[in-house]
Design a protein around this motif. Structure first.
Motif, PDB file in Angstrom:
ATOM      1  N   VAL A 165      -9.009  27.456 -85.548  1.00 19.60           N
ATOM      2  CA  VAL A 165      -8.487  26.507 -86.539  1.00 19.60           C
ATOM      3  C   VAL A 165      -7.412  25.625 -85.912  1.00 19.60           C
ATOM      4  CG1 VAL A 165      -7.246  26.278 -88.720  1.00 19.60           C
ATOM      5  CG2 VAL A 165      -9.061  27.994 -88.494  1.00 19.60           C
ATOM      6  N   ALA A 166      -6.505  26.233 -85.127  1.00  9.92           N
ATOM      7  CA  ALA A 166      -5.413  25.476 -84.513  1.00  9.92           C
ATOM      8  C   ALA A 166      -5.940  24.437 -83.526  1.00  9.92           C
ATOM      9  CB  ALA A 166      -4.447  26.435 -83.810  1.00  9.92           C
ATOM     10  N   LEU A 167      -6.865  24.848 -82.658  1.00  5.49           N
ATOM     11  CA  LEU A 167      -7.429  23.910 -81.678  1.00  5.49           C
ATOM     12  C   LEU A 167      -8.224  22.801 -82.359  1.00  5.49           C
ATOM     13  CD1 LEU A 167      -8.658  26.163 -78.726  1.00  5.49           C
ATOM     14  CD2 LEU A 167      -6.874  24.424 -78.650  1.00  5.49           C
ATOM     15  N   PHE A 168      -8.959  23.146 -83.399  1.00  3.68           N
ATOM     16  CA  PHE A 168      -9.750  22.144 -84.099  1.00  3.68           C
ATOM     17  C   PHE A 168      -8.846  21.078 -84.710  1.00  3.68           C
ATOM     18  CE2 PHE A 168     -12.185  20.167 -87.414  1.00  3.68           C
ATOM     19  CZ  PHE A 168     -13.484  20.159 -86.953  1.00  3.68           C
ATOM     20  N   MET A 169      -7.798  21.514 -85.375  1.00  3.56           N
ATOM     21  CA  MET A 169      -6.904  20.563 -86.046  1.00  3.56           C
ATOM     22  C   MET A 169      -6.144  19.704 -85.037  1.00  3.56           C
ATOM     23  SD  MET A 169      -7.502  20.870 -89.166  1.00  3.56           S
ATOM     24  CE  MET A 169      -8.184  22.001 -90.374  1.00  3.56           C
ATOM     25  N   VAL A 170      -5.643  20.313 -83.982  1.00  2.00           N
ATOM     26  CA  VAL A 170      -4.812  19.587 -83.017  1.00  2.00           C
ATOM     27  C   VAL A 170      -5.656  18.665 -82.139  1.00  2.00           C
ATOM     28  CG1 VAL A 170      -3.280  19.815 -81.023  1.00  2.00           C
ATOM     29  CG2 VAL A 170      -2.999  21.340 -82.990  1.00  2.00           C
ATOM     30  N   GLY A 176      -8.636  13.628 -81.244  1.00  3.15           N
ATOM     31  CA  GLY A 176      -9.875  12.872 -81.501  1.00  3.15           C
ATOM     32  C   GLY A 176      -9.602  11.595 -82.281  1.00  3.15           C
ATOM     33  N   GLY A 177      -8.657  11.653 -83.219  1.00  5.20           N
ATOM     34  CA  GLY A 177      -8.281  10.466 -83.974  1.00  5.20           C
ATOM     35  C   GLY A 177      -7.634   9.409 -83.090  1.00  5.20           C
ATOM     36  N   GLN A 178      -6.827   9.863 -82.134  1.00 10.77           N
ATOM     37  CA  GLN A 178      -6.206   8.914 -81.200  1.00 10.77           C
ATOM     38  C   GLN A 178      -7.254   8.239 -80.310  1.00 10.77           C
ATOM     39  OE1 GLN A 178      -3.237  11.476 -79.262  1.00 10.77           O
ATOM     40  NE2 GLN A 178      -1.637  10.356 -80.355  1.00 10.77           N
ATOM     41  N   ILE A 179      -8.214   9.020 -79.848  1.00 11.45           N
ATOM     42  CA  ILE A 179      -9.292   8.447 -79.029  1.00 11.45           C
ATOM     43  C   ILE A 179     -10.087   7.428 -79.836  1.00 11.45           C
ATOM     44  CG2 ILE A 179     -11.423   8.952 -77.769  1.00 11.45           C
ATOM     45  CD1 ILE A 179     -10.234  11.747 -77.178  1.00 11.45           C
ATOM     46  N   MET A 180     -10.379   7.782 -81.096  1.00 11.84           N
ATOM     47  CA  MET A 180     -11.141   6.884 -81.963  1.00 11.84           C
ATOM     48  C   MET A 180     -10.373   5.586 -82.207  1.00 11.84           C
ATOM     49  SD  MET A 180     -14.054   6.868 -83.426  1.00 11.84           S
ATOM     50  CE  MET A 180     -14.191   5.153 -82.956  1.00 11.84           C
ATOM     51  N   TYR A 181      -9.066   5.688 -82.394  1.00  5.07           N
ATOM     52  CA  TYR A 181      -8.234   4.501 -82.615  1.00  5.07           C
ATOM     53  C   TYR A 181      -8.237   3.599 -81.381  1.00  5.07           C
ATOM     54  CZ  TYR A 181      -4.113   1.583 -83.371  1.00  5.07           C
ATOM     55  OH  TYR A 181      -3.254   0.516 -83.509  1.00  5.07           O
ATOM     56  N   SER A 182      -8.139   4.218 -80.188  1.00  3.24           N
ATOM     57  CA  SER A 182      -8.124   3.422 -78.949  1.00  3.24           C
ATOM     58  C   SER A 182      -9.448   2.702 -78.738  1.00  3.24           C
ATOM     59  CB  SER A 182      -7.815   4.318 -77.743  1.00  3.24           C
ATOM     60  OG  SER A 182      -8.880   5.219 -77.489  1.00  3.24           O
ATOM     61  N   VAL A 183     -10.548   3.320 -79.173  1.00  2.00           N
ATOM     62  CA  VAL A 183     -11.868   2.687 -79.042  1.00  2.00           C
ATOM     63  C   VAL A 183     -11.985   1.508 -80.002  1.00  2.00           C
ATOM     64  CG1 VAL A 183     -14.351   3.022 -79.397  1.00  2.00           C
ATOM     65  CG2 VAL A 183     -13.006   4.777 -78.224  1.00  2.00           C
ATOM     66  N   ILE A 184     -11.518   1.688 -81.234  1.00  2.00           N
ATOM     67  CA  ILE A 184     -11.642   0.637 -82.251  1.00  2.00           C
ATOM     68  C   ILE A 184     -10.801  -0.593 -81.903  1.00  2.00           C
ATOM     69  CG2 ILE A 184     -11.125   0.050 -84.661  1.00  2.00           C
ATOM     70  CD1 ILE A 184     -11.990   2.868 -85.414  1.00  2.00           C
ATOM     71  N   VAL A 185      -9.576  -0.375 -81.415  1.00  2.00           N
ATOM     72  CA  VAL A 185      -8.686  -1.519 -81.136  1.00  2.00           C
ATOM     73  C   VAL A 185      -9.011  -2.190 -79.806  1.00  2.00           C
ATOM     74  CG1 VAL A 185      -6.819  -0.533 -82.511  1.00  2.00           C
ATOM     75  CG2 VAL A 185      -6.914  -0.060 -80.054  1.00  2.00           C
ATOM     76  N   SER A 186      -9.768  -1.514 -78.949  1.00  2.00           N
ATOM     77  CA  SER A 186     -10.118  -2.104 -77.660  1.00  2.00           C
ATOM     78  C   SER A 186     -11.234  -3.146 -77.835  1.00  2.00           C
ATOM     79  CB  SER A 186     -10.571  -1.017 -76.682  1.00  2.00           C
ATOM     80  OG  SER A 186     -11.022  -1.591 -75.468  1.00  2.00           O
ATOM     81  N   SER A 187     -11.186  -4.178 -77.031  1.00  2.00           N
ATOM     82  CA  SER A 187     -12.208  -5.231 -77.105  1.00  2.00           C
ATOM     83  C   SER A 187     -13.406  -4.948 -76.199  1.00  2.00           C
ATOM     84  CB  SER A 187     -11.595  -6.582 -76.711  1.00  2.00           C
ATOM     85  OG  SER A 187     -11.063  -6.514 -75.391  1.00  2.00           O
ATOM     86  N   SER A 188     -13.301  -3.913 -75.364  1.00  2.00           N
ATOM     87  CA  SER A 188     -14.360  -3.637 -74.390  1.00  2.00           C
ATOM     88  C   SER A 188     -15.591  -2.942 -74.983  1.00  2.00           C
ATOM     89  CB  SER A 188     -13.792  -2.817 -73.225  1.00  2.00           C
ATOM     90  OG  SER A 188     -12.798  -3.544 -72.544  1.00  2.00           O
ATOM     91  N   PRO A 189     -15.424  -1.850 -75.752  1.00  2.00           N
ATOM     92  CA  PRO A 189     -16.620  -1.181 -76.289  1.00  2.00           C
ATOM     93  C   PRO A 189     -17.369  -2.073 -77.276  1.00  2.00           C
ATOM     94  CG  PRO A 189     -14.687   0.252 -76.403  1.00  2.00           C
ATOM     95  CD  PRO A 189     -14.190  -1.118 -76.086  1.00  2.00           C
ATOM     96  N   ILE A 190     -18.683  -1.965 -77.307  1.00  2.00           N
ATOM     97  CA  ILE A 190     -19.486  -2.761 -78.233  1.00  2.00           C
ATOM     98  C   ILE A 190     -19.322  -2.211 -79.659  1.00  2.00           C
ATOM     99  CG2 ILE A 190     -21.137  -3.332 -76.422  1.00  2.00           C
ATOM    100  CD1 ILE A 190     -23.061  -1.301 -77.674  1.00  2.00           C
ATOM    101  N   TRP A 191     -19.669  -3.026 -80.647  1.00  2.00           N
ATOM    102  CA  TRP A 191     -19.455  -2.642 -82.042  1.00  2.00           C
ATOM    103  C   TRP A 191     -20.300  -1.440 -82.454  1.00  2.00           C
ATOM    104  CZ3 TRP A 191     -23.359  -2.312 -85.560  1.00  2.00           C
ATOM    105  CH2 TRP A 191     -24.576  -2.924 -85.235  1.00  2.00           C
ATOM    106  N   LEU A 192     -21.494  -1.298 -81.844  1.00  2.00           N
ATOM    107  CA  LEU A 192     -22.358  -0.172 -82.185  1.00  2.00           C
ATOM    108  C   LEU A 192     -21.723   1.147 -81.766  1.00  2.00           C
ATOM    109  CD1 LEU A 192     -25.061   0.679 -83.372  1.00  2.00           C
ATOM    110  CD2 LEU A 192     -26.087   0.380 -81.099  1.00  2.00           C
ATOM    111  N   LEU A 193     -21.064   1.146 -80.624  1.00  2.00           N
ATOM    112  CA  LEU A 193     -20.383   2.344 -80.161  1.00  2.00           C
ATOM    113  C   LEU A 193     -19.193   2.672 -81.059  1.00  2.00           C
ATOM    114  CD1 LEU A 193     -20.380   4.487 -77.898  1.00  2.00           C
ATOM    115  CD2 LEU A 193     -18.711   3.061 -76.696  1.00  2.00           C
ATOM    116  N   LYS A 194     -18.484   1.634 -81.493  1.00  2.00           N
ATOM    117  CA  LYS A 194     -17.353   1.847 -82.403  1.00  2.00           C
ATOM    118  C   LYS A 194     -17.822   2.440 -83.732  1.00  2.00           C
ATOM    119  CE  LYS A 194     -14.503  -1.882 -80.502  1.00  2.00           C
ATOM    120  NZ  LYS A 194     -13.709  -3.095 -80.792  1.00  2.00           N
ATOM    121  N   ALA A 195     -18.918   1.908 -84.252  1.00  2.00           N
ATOM    122  CA  ALA A 195     -19.464   2.407 -85.516  1.00  2.00           C
ATOM    123  C   ALA A 195     -19.934   3.850 -85.370  1.00  2.00           C
ATOM    124  CB  ALA A 195     -20.617   1.516 -85.974  1.00  2.00           C
TER     125      ALA A 195
END
Length: 245
Positions: A165-170, A176-195
């Motif tokens: 539970v601890a590892l999953f949440m952290v 994982g949320g930070q990685i997702m945010y960096s992908v969304i705000v970056s202009s390099s990944p294509i929109w399909l990958l972001k979605a």
């Protein structure tokens, strides 16, 4: 390049299938799920170590280099885990052991890896997602094996549950949320990958709801058990005085 990727994925799939067949042969007295979960356990340990090395040591850093070209090591790791996910999704669909949430997770994982291997870029962030996703897998499989062998209701079972539970949440939700945010705000990944990444994170949130529900039930059960034991330990009163022991 694509022929090399297809060859590596085919070799990976063959290797996981062969390992599963070996486990089935060595564990004839066990169920097919036992052998499949042994394969899953081995994949979780191996890929966690490899993807962790790529994300944390070999680089590039996933939070700042999303959408960069794939490195040879990233491609090998993704081919290895793609072959496993194809095997596991096929197994789950054939034996009908998993629900829609797990099947969606596997399908999105396969599509994401196929996409970045085909594009030749963005393996940096996908590899990092694999790391934070697979690091909890060995604990999940350990929990299943403890239940199957009748050792779940023990101190080891408590440690496994808490660590999972601890590892999953952290990691899976937090990092994982930070990685997702960096992908969304970056202009390099294509929109399909972001979605696709966003859909994958939504699936993780679905798992989180299930885990929180499990943790709540477990805490309440332990609380009620503690209250029951405490109630039996307190001496009864007679006319305002404690009864003698």
């Amino acid at each position: 390049m694509m022929l090399s990727v297809i060859f590596q994925v085919t070799c990976s799939l063959t290797a996981w299938l062969s390992l599963y067949a070996c486990f089935c042969y060595w564990n004839k007295h066990r169920t097919y799920e036992w052998s499949c979960r042994l394969v899953t356990l081995m994949h979780g340990v191996i890929v966690t170590c490899l993807s962790g090395y790529v994300a944390l040591i070999d680089g590039p850093w996933p939070l700042t280099h999303a959408g960069t070209p794939n490195t040879p090591l990233q491609v090998r790791v993704l081919c290895l885990t793609l072959g496993y996910f194809i095997f596991d999704l096929s197994w789950c669909m054939y034996f009908k052991t998993e629900g829609d949430l797990m099947l969606s997770h596997h399908t999105l994982s396969i599509c994401g890896m196929v996409l970045v291997l085909g594009l030749g870029k963005s393996a940096t962030e996908i590899n990092a997602i694999v790391f934070v996703s697979e690091i909890t897998n060995p604990l999940l499989q350990a929990r299943w094996f403890l239940r199957e062998t009748g050792r779940y209701r023990s101190f080891i079972g408590e440690v496994v549950d808490f660590s999972f539970v601890a590892l999953f949440m952290v990691l899976r939700i937090g990092v994982g949320g930070q990685i997702m945010y960096s992908v969304i705000v970056s202009s390099s990944p294509i929109w399909l990958l972001k979605a696709g990444g966003l859909a994958m994170y939504i699936v993780s949130l679905g798992f989180m709801i299930e885990i929180c529900s499990f943790a709540r039930r477990k805490v309440l059960k332990k609380y009620h058990a503690w209250r029951s034991v405490s109630g039996r330990d307190v001496p009864l009163k007679t006319n305002g005085h404690l009864t003698p022991h």
